[in-house]
Design a protein around this motif. Structure first.
Motif, PDB file in Angstrom:
ATOM      1  N   GLY A  54       0.567   0.619   4.613  1.00 39.67           N
ATOM      2  CA  GLY A  54       1.008   1.977   4.353  1.00 39.67           C
ATOM      3  C   GLY A  54       0.654   2.875   5.526  1.00 39.67           C
ATOM      4  O   GLY A  54      -0.365   2.678   6.188  1.00 39.67           O
ATOM      5  N   ALA A  74      -2.906   5.332  -3.015  1.00 34.73           N
ATOM      6  CA  ALA A  74      -1.738   4.593  -2.539  1.00 34.73           C
ATOM      7  C   ALA A  74      -2.051   3.105  -2.416  1.00 34.73           C
ATOM      8  O   ALA A  74      -1.246   2.246  -2.797  1.00 34.73           O
ATOM      9  CB  ALA A  74      -1.275   5.153  -1.200  1.00 34.73           C
ATOM     10  N   LYS A  75      -3.213   2.798  -1.882  1.00 36.98           N
ATOM     11  CA  LYS A  75      -3.618   1.387  -1.761  1.00 36.98           C
ATOM     12  C   LYS A  75      -3.679   0.724  -3.124  1.00 36.98           C
ATOM     13  O   LYS A  75      -3.157  -0.383  -3.326  1.00 36.98           O
ATOM     14  CB  LYS A  75      -4.983   1.289  -1.079  1.00 36.98           C
ATOM     15  CG  LYS A  75      -5.546  -0.135  -0.992  1.00 36.98           C
ATOM     16  CD  LYS A  75      -6.926  -0.129  -0.373  1.00 36.98           C
ATOM     17  CE  LYS A  75      -7.455  -1.560  -0.210  1.00 36.98           C
ATOM     18  NZ  LYS A  75      -7.734  -2.199  -1.521  1.00 36.98           N
ATOM     19  N   HIS A  78      -0.050   0.759  -5.064  1.00 36.54           N
ATOM     20  CA  HIS A  78       1.064   0.068  -4.415  1.00 36.54           C
ATOM     21  C   HIS A  78       0.656  -1.271  -3.807  1.00 36.54           C
ATOM     22  O   HIS A  78       1.442  -1.872  -3.076  1.00 36.54           O
ATOM     23  CB  HIS A  78       1.690   0.965  -3.347  1.00 36.54           C
ATOM     24  CG  HIS A  78       2.479   2.107  -3.919  1.00 36.54           C
ATOM     25  ND1 HIS A  78       3.823   2.016  -4.222  1.00 36.54           N
ATOM     26  CD2 HIS A  78       2.091   3.361  -4.290  1.00 36.54           C
ATOM     27  CE1 HIS A  78       4.241   3.160  -4.722  1.00 36.54           C
ATOM     28  NE2 HIS A  78       3.215   3.997  -4.782  1.00 36.54           N
ATOM     29  N   LEU A  80      -1.440  -2.117  -1.454  1.00 37.45           N
ATOM     30  CA  LEU A  80      -1.529  -2.163   0.005  1.00 37.45           C
ATOM     31  C   LEU A  80      -2.782  -2.917   0.445  1.00 37.45           C
ATOM     32  O   LEU A  80      -3.807  -2.901  -0.232  1.00 37.45           O
ATOM     33  CB  LEU A  80      -1.573  -0.749   0.586  1.00 37.45           C
ATOM     34  CG  LEU A  80      -0.414   0.185   0.229  1.00 37.45           C
ATOM     35  CD1 LEU A  80      -0.646   1.567   0.834  1.00 37.45           C
ATOM     36  CD2 LEU A  80       0.912  -0.385   0.688  1.00 37.45           C
ATOM     37  N   VAL A  83      -4.138   0.909   5.130  1.00 38.03           N
ATOM     38  CA  VAL A  83      -3.546   2.238   5.264  1.00 38.03           C
ATOM     39  C   VAL A  83      -3.937   2.796   6.626  1.00 38.03           C
ATOM     40  O   VAL A  83      -5.114   2.747   7.011  1.00 38.03           O
ATOM     41  CB  VAL A  83      -4.018   3.206   4.154  1.00 38.03           C
ATOM     42  CG1 VAL A  83      -3.469   4.614   4.407  1.00 38.03           C
ATOM     43  CG2 VAL A  83      -3.586   2.710   2.781  1.00 38.03           C
ATOM     44  N   ASP A 137       5.394  -0.676   5.224  1.00 39.51           N
ATOM     45  CA  ASP A 137       5.949  -0.983   3.907  1.00 39.51           C
ATOM     46  C   ASP A 137       5.967   0.224   2.978  1.00 39.51           C
ATOM     47  O   ASP A 137       6.696   0.244   1.990  1.00 39.51           O
ATOM     48  CB  ASP A 137       5.132  -2.102   3.247  1.00 39.51           C
ATOM     49  CG  ASP A 137       5.143  -3.370   4.078  1.00 39.51           C
ATOM     50  OD1 ASP A 137       6.187  -4.042   4.111  1.00 39.51           O
ATOM     51  OD2 ASP A 137       4.121  -3.670   4.720  1.00 39.51           O
ATOM     52  N   LEU A 138       5.140   1.233   3.296  1.00 37.82           N
ATOM     53  CA  LEU A 138       5.047   2.407   2.435  1.00 37.82           C
ATOM     54  C   LEU A 138       4.734   3.631   3.292  1.00 37.82           C
ATOM     55  O   LEU A 138       3.865   3.589   4.155  1.00 37.82           O
ATOM     56  CB  LEU A 138       3.936   2.232   1.383  1.00 37.82           C
ATOM     57  CG  LEU A 138       3.808   3.348   0.343  1.00 37.82           C
ATOM     58  CD1 LEU A 138       4.929   3.258  -0.689  1.00 37.82           C
ATOM     59  CD2 LEU A 138       2.448   3.285  -0.354  1.00 37.82           C
ATOM     60  N   ILE A 140       3.335   7.393   3.013  1.00 37.38           N
ATOM     61  CA  ILE A 140       2.547   8.263   2.127  1.00 37.38           C
ATOM     62  C   ILE A 140       2.678   9.703   2.613  1.00 37.38           C
ATOM     63  O   ILE A 140       2.387  10.006   3.774  1.00 37.38           O
ATOM     64  CB  ILE A 140       1.064   7.827   2.136  1.00 37.38           C
ATOM     65  CG1 ILE A 140       0.944   6.344   1.784  1.00 37.38           C
ATOM     66  CG2 ILE A 140       0.252   8.684   1.168  1.00 37.38           C
ATOM     67  CD1 ILE A 140      -0.400   5.732   2.151  1.00 37.38           C
TER      68      ILE A 140
END
Length: 223
Positions: A54, A74-75, A78, A80, A83, A137-138, A140
């Motif tokens: 991310g 987020a980790k 999702h 991850l 980050v 991949d993401l 934030i």
């Protein structure tokens, strides 16, 4: 939405269709590739460890408790494995910071988060969030940035260029921000109190909102 903001409900619905819903399609449907989004690689008889990355762009001047807890959420939510905080040398729609510079802020942030193995920070010359997010991949973002990336002014006032740029985004995870709406399906689950926190408040004297070693220890305790 904020009163007078350029972003109309019609554009919001189009953008959700073009960006948000597209993100939930299977990877093979989006690119024609049979590989899943995490792109596993087979080497001999072994499958390489999955790396799901991310990116969290921002000025981080200074980093706040909200920044670190958003990254952790987020980790966790999702899946991850890493980050990365990314600071632009010259961020769009942000006041210029003569001191500390982006490099100095990045060094401070890396020193602060060094005990957390899944966090890192770096500086980039890129400005557009869609360019910064390439290869991750993401993406934030705060809800305010969600509206910013859809503003045609950042794409030479071209709707076509904006839509082409947004089509290159990875999945998006949004941190709620006070005063800004965002699609519920891509919102991170966070305490409401974090939506009120900003670096501006810290610079104005609310030093208790700045990220500290105590904040980092809280992240380590959550692992």
């Amino acid at each position: 939405l904020r009163s007078g903001h350029w972003f109309t409900s019609h554009r919001f619905s189009v953008s959700r269709c073009a960006v948000c819903r597209w993100r939930f399609l299977p990877h093979s449907s989006r690119s024609g590739s049979a590989l899943p989004a995490w792109r596993s690689h087979v080497v001999g008889w072994k499958v390489a460890s999955l790396v799901v990355r991310g990116v969290f762009p921002g000025s981080f001047s200074p980093p706040t408790v909200a920044h670190l807890h958003i990254a952790a959420a987020a980790k966790r939510q999702h899946g991850l494995t890493h980050v990365e905080f990314v600071l632009s040398e010259s961020a769009l729609a942000k006041p210029t910071h003569d001191r500390p510079s982006a490099t100095e802020r990045c060094r401070f942030l890396n020193d602060l988060i060094s005990p957390v193995s899944w966090l890192s920070a770096r500086v980039t010359k890129l400005q557009l969030l869609v360019d910064i997010a390439e290869g991750f991949d993401l993406l934030i973002l705060g809800a305010d940035k969600w509206h910013q990336i859809q503003d045609p002014v950042f794409y030479s006032n071209s709707i076509e260029r904006r839509d082409e740029a947004l089509s290159r985004l990875p999945r998006v995870a949004l941190a709620p921000r006070s005063g800004w709406d965002s699609p519920a399906e891509v919102q991170l689950l966070l305490p409401e109190s974090l939506a009120q926190i900003s670096s501006t408040q810290v610079r104005a004297g609310a030093v208790h909102l700045a990220a500290t070693e105590t904040t980092v220890q809280e992240l380590l305790n959550e692992q």
